[in-house]
Design a protein around this motif. Sequence first.
Motif, PDB file in Angstrom:
ATOM      1  N   LEU A  35       0.862  -1.181   0.000  1.00 37.56           N
ATOM      2  CA  LEU A  35       0.000   0.000   0.000  1.00 37.56           C
ATOM      3  C   LEU A  35       0.899   1.232   0.000  1.00 37.56           C
ATOM      4  O   LEU A  35       1.719   1.412   0.900  1.00 37.56           O
ATOM      5  CB  LEU A  35      -0.890   0.009   1.245  1.00 37.56           C
ATOM      6  N   LEU A  36       0.780   2.056  -1.028  1.00 35.48           N
ATOM      7  CA  LEU A  36       1.515   3.322  -1.113  1.00 35.48           C
ATOM      8  C   LEU A  36       0.535   4.450  -0.816  1.00 35.48           C
ATOM      9  O   LEU A  36      -0.476   4.589  -1.507  1.00 35.48           O
ATOM     10  CB  LEU A  36       2.111   3.491  -2.506  1.00 35.48           C
ATOM     11  N   PHE A  37       0.805   5.235   0.192  1.00 38.43           N
ATOM     12  CA  PHE A  37      -0.126   6.277   0.622  1.00 38.43           C
ATOM     13  C   PHE A  37       0.504   7.652   0.448  1.00 38.43           C
ATOM     14  O   PHE A  37       1.615   7.892   0.900  1.00 38.43           O
ATOM     15  CB  PHE A  37      -0.518   6.059   2.084  1.00 38.43           C
ATOM     16  N   ASN A  38      -0.200   8.552  -0.230  1.00 34.02           N
ATOM     17  CA  ASN A  38       0.244   9.935  -0.453  1.00 34.02           C
ATOM     18  C   ASN A  38      -0.764  10.909   0.144  1.00 34.02           C
ATOM     19  O   ASN A  38      -1.721  11.283  -0.515  1.00 34.02           O
ATOM     20  CB  ASN A  38       0.374  10.234  -1.947  1.00 34.02           C
ATOM     21  N   PRO A  39      -0.566  11.332   1.405  1.00 37.35           N
ATOM     22  CA  PRO A  39      -1.447  12.370   1.936  1.00 37.35           C
ATOM     23  C   PRO A  39      -1.247  13.705   1.219  1.00 37.35           C
ATOM     24  O   PRO A  39      -2.098  14.567   1.236  1.00 37.35           O
ATOM     25  CB  PRO A  39      -1.053  12.464   3.409  1.00 37.35           C
ATOM     26  N   PHE A  82      -4.055   6.743  -2.481  1.00 42.59           N
ATOM     27  CA  PHE A  82      -3.326   5.512  -2.244  1.00 42.59           C
ATOM     28  C   PHE A  82      -3.263   4.684  -3.518  1.00 42.59           C
ATOM     29  O   PHE A  82      -4.099   4.800  -4.410  1.00 42.59           O
ATOM     30  CB  PHE A  82      -3.957   4.692  -1.109  1.00 42.59           C
ATOM     31  N   SER A  83      -2.242   3.839  -3.583  1.00 43.25           N
ATOM     32  CA  SER A  83      -2.072   2.890  -4.683  1.00 43.25           C
ATOM     33  C   SER A  83      -1.764   1.527  -4.083  1.00 43.25           C
ATOM     34  O   SER A  83      -1.283   1.422  -2.952  1.00 43.25           O
ATOM     35  CB  SER A  83      -0.932   3.319  -5.608  1.00 43.25           C
ATOM     36  N   THR A 135       5.457  10.235   0.520  1.00 42.68           N
ATOM     37  CA  THR A 135       5.058   8.869   0.185  1.00 42.68           C
ATOM     38  C   THR A 135       5.390   7.948   1.349  1.00 42.68           C
ATOM     39  O   THR A 135       6.507   7.964   1.860  1.00 42.68           O
ATOM     40  CB  THR A 135       5.776   8.364  -1.077  1.00 42.68           C
ATOM     41  N   MET A 136       4.395   7.155   1.762  1.00 41.80           N
ATOM     42  CA  MET A 136       4.607   6.143   2.798  1.00 41.80           C
ATOM     43  C   MET A 136       4.154   4.808   2.233  1.00 41.80           C
ATOM     44  O   MET A 136       3.319   4.759   1.336  1.00 41.80           O
ATOM     45  CB  MET A 136       3.822   6.498   4.058  1.00 41.80           C
ATOM     46  N   VAL A 163      -3.997  -0.966  -8.259  1.00 45.30           N
ATOM     47  CA  VAL A 163      -4.865   0.177  -7.946  1.00 45.30           C
ATOM     48  C   VAL A 163      -3.963   1.400  -7.956  1.00 45.30           C
ATOM     49  O   VAL A 163      -2.893   1.373  -7.348  1.00 45.30           O
ATOM     50  CB  VAL A 163      -5.538   0.023  -6.566  1.00 45.30           C
ATOM     51  N   TYR A 164      -4.371   2.474  -8.628  1.00 46.32           N
ATOM     52  CA  TYR A 164      -3.457   3.607  -8.779  1.00 46.32           C
ATOM     53  C   TYR A 164      -4.098   4.927  -8.370  1.00 46.32           C
ATOM     54  O   TYR A 164      -5.084   5.365  -8.946  1.00 46.32           O
ATOM     55  CB  TYR A 164      -2.975   3.704 -10.228  1.00 46.32           C
TER      56      TYR A 164
END
Length: 485
Positions: free
Chosen positions: A50-54, A85-86, A59-60, A102-103
Amino acid sequence: MKKTLLYLIATLFLSLFIILGFAQNISAKKYRIKLKIDYELNQPGDSVTLLFNPQEALTMQQIAIVDSSGICSFDLEQEFPFGKFSIEKFKKHKRNDHRMIVYKLYWEAGDDITFKIKDNLIVNDYSTNLIISGPGAEKYKLQYSLRKELETIYQEAQTKNSVSADSLKYLEQLEYQLYSVLNKSKDKINPFLYDVLKTDILMVRYDPIIDNYISFRLGYAKESPEKRNQHIDTIHKVLTNIKKFPVSDSAIAASGRFQRAFGELFYSTALLKNNPPDLKTSLREIVHYFPGVQKESGLLSLLKQYGLTKNQTELVEIKKSVKTFPYNAILNKLLVQKRRNVYGYTFMDTSRNLIDLNQYKGKYLLIDFWYTGCGACAVYYQNTLSKIEEEFKDHSKFAAVSISADRDFNKWLKSIPINRYTNTDAINLNTGLLGNKHQFAEDIGQWKYPFIILVDPDGNIVEYDTNSISTTKELLRETLKKYLQ
């Protein structure tokens, strides 16, 4: 009288204690991301990220393992209430399955979503093979509907060839059709998300201009002063128009398209005025053009363009300006990532030995992250790093460290003597089977390739992907001399 005064003082301190405690509770509040990935190709033991971009600058990532039923679940708490998120899948079976399934979908706190994804050999983001369910599912279905409409419009334009992709007529048609899709679902999503998606649509009109300035940057130095001023005027007109968008300021600030445009355009104006660009110039411009949360979100986007140095004086001004939640929390997280100490992280050398970076203690380390097949990585090495390595090869306090993210060990090993991305004299390391999911990449927030950092003799990052070390050999030379003198 004394009793009354003591009572007032005690009441004041009690009130202050309650207020401070309440403030701490607010800042400590956590938001939950709950996602389930039911992918047809999942096998127990596969890893899913899971790549999360607030915000675009931060990037986390969180890695989860597929369970015995073929489901991968993410249930984690974090400090940001919304963002994109991706989901990226890594294979364990023979079939090539290293894909972004998922992008960049917009997430909000409270969503509890299941993505059921069928096998698909053609489309990477699976918009045609995806079943979404759970609280908040409508917002994801809407985002895929908007993407599908956008793809349809592009395909029609290419087929008919009736209008150019950057003509006003074409962009107005595109905007109108996207609005029609958005407004059909207006009652199914909250007003904030509606405004964010509306901002994304309004930004589409400026995509050709933004892309043009990104691709044209190398030509700025050859332009006449008059031509440069014309470019600056064009960029300022775009920024002025964005300020007038008929949506809330908070929605504009949260739009990923706005964040991208903000950083790219202000960085372009700085390049047009000074080469190399100057962060102070950009900060002054931002304060002039944008107020409030738009400015705060934009400052973070600008940091992504400029990178960070350990003792950056401009950070004082940025910290004073970025004070609204969640952007102050994002800035703090960003600074933690970029101030990591690199010692204690291990990588594999060419003999498959595990090497801790602390064995190079006492030297300035220029660390270059790359992978075979990365064109930009090859360009950086050929034009910049290889020249500097030769020039500083005899300096006792300096070493170049080449870290490859290739998961294929033999492929990486064969690439070294070719001298396209590195050379046999460099410290050549590899992230192993983890590839770009190495813990080090997660901890420092690495998000691209090539990715360049400079580390001091104690292992602290002093230059984090700044222009000073990641662009030209002249700037890199000056930067190294400053630290090595």
